[in-house]
Design an enzyme around this catalytic site. Structure first.
Site, PDB file in Angstrom:
ATOM      1  N   ALA A 102      -0.851   0.215  -9.911  1.00 12.81           N
ATOM      2  CA  ALA A 102      -0.299   0.075  -8.558  1.00 12.81           C
ATOM      3  C   ALA A 102       1.206   0.292  -8.567  1.00 12.81           C
ATOM      4  O   ALA A 102       1.898  -0.093  -9.514  1.00 12.81           O
ATOM      5  CB  ALA A 102      -0.611  -1.311  -8.012  1.00 12.81           C
ATOM      6  N   LYS A 103       1.702   0.887  -7.492  1.00  7.81           N
ATOM      7  CA  LYS A 103       3.149   0.970  -7.311  1.00  7.81           C
ATOM      8  C   LYS A 103       3.549  -0.299  -6.550  1.00  7.81           C
ATOM      9  O   LYS A 103       3.784  -0.292  -5.339  1.00  7.81           O
ATOM     10  CB  LYS A 103       3.543   2.239  -6.550  1.00  7.81           C
ATOM     11  CG  LYS A 103       5.035   2.552  -6.632  1.00  7.81           C
ATOM     12  CD  LYS A 103       5.336   3.942  -6.069  1.00  7.81           C
ATOM     13  CE  LYS A 103       6.817   4.252  -6.074  1.00  7.81           C
ATOM     14  NZ  LYS A 103       7.381   4.365  -7.422  1.00  7.81           N
TER      15      LYS A 103
END
Length: 291
Positions: free
Chosen positions: A158-159
């Site tokens: 995930a960013k």
């Protein structure tokens, strides 16, 4: 150029479906994301009126939110349209685009089931992450104190804002010592990535780059790998030990902000921006301008 704080600028920011005057785009101090890191974001660039790989970025924003166990209240198409509309409202054709999604202030506890998910989009002029003269010579990096976490301990795909805490610590420390950035290892001690960019190395006209098991699979990373392979350049994705850096002749970083940036130094290791790196840097610049 004078320093202008980001909360004191003219313009408009898209928030939850409406445009809000820039200085009025605020959230409460008890917002869940501020206390518990429940936020995801994207970094995008618009070139000549087109946002490069926009839909891929919007899709990743949704995937990142899902990995943090919340759902965006907008579709990918709606986020795409909002990003374009924000650039138009700001009158910009070459700019940086920052969508962010986060849990609100309805609940301040580790549990977050009662929070509302908010989405905001801001855009601003950002010509180059590094000074052009410095970039041409290759930037200098030091080794980071902190390591990228084991994917069994954090949602590394995930960013997510929380994952960038150690990046902020590492880059700020590097800048204080005169470096442009820091190179991070993964939890096992292999080369991982810079604080906000993927890394590539060159040996005998073959590119080597770390796998994505502990790093973000950057959209620019994917683009450069495809571009290199289309040129007939072999790209090997593998674990890289720090001591192997003495075997490489060239090194470069990739990312939306840094684009393709040559590296001249990582700790005790030295590199010379060569023809392969400079060709990819030029090819990427031409690609995004006609996207």
């Amino acid at each position: 150029m004078a320093f202008v704080p980001f909360d004191d600028r003219d313009g408009w920011i898209w928030m939850d479906g409406d445009f809000v005057p820039w200085r009025d785009a605020k959230t409460h101090v008890l917002t869940h994301a501020l206390h518990y890191g429940s936020s995801v974001f994207e970094g995008e660039r618009m070139y000549d009126g087109e946002i490069f790989k926009l839909t891929e970025h919007s899709e990743r924003l949704r995937r990142s939110a899902e990995l943090l166990d919340f759902e965006l209240p907008y579709s990918v198409a709606e986020i795409d349209a909002a990003c374009k509309a924000t650039c138009e409202r700001m009158g910009l054709r070459d700019c940086y685009v920052r969508p962010v999604a986060y849990r609100g202030p309805e609940q301040v506890s580790v549990s977050a089931g009662k929070t509302r998910v908010h989405v905001a989009i801001a855009v601003w002029d950002w010509p180059s992450y590094f000074d052009p003269e410095t970039k041409a010579k290759g930037i200098r990096l030091e080794w980071a104190k902190w390591r990228r976490p084991d994917p069994m301990t954090a949602p590394t795909a995930a960013k997510a804002a929380g994952l960038y805490m150690i990046c902020t610590l590492s880059k700020t420390a590097a800048e204080k010592r005169g470096f442009a950035d820091a190179m991070m290892l993964d939890w096992r001690g292999y080369v991982a990535e810079a604080t906000g960019a993927n890394v590539f190395f060159v040996k005998d006209d073959v590119i080597h780059t770390p796998p994505i098991d502990a790093i973000l699979d950057g959209i620019t990373r994917q683009t450069v790998i495809a571009m290199a392979e289309a040129k007939g350049i072999e790209v090997i994705v593998r674990d890289i030990r720090p001591e192997e850096l003495s075997d490489f002749s060239e090194c470069f970083l990739t990312g939306t902000a840094v684009e393709v940036t040559p590296v001249s130094e990582i700790g005790e290791y030295r590199f010379t921006p060569g023809s392969l790196t400079l060709d990819l840097m030029d090819s990427y610049s031409r690609l995004v301008r006609r996207a």
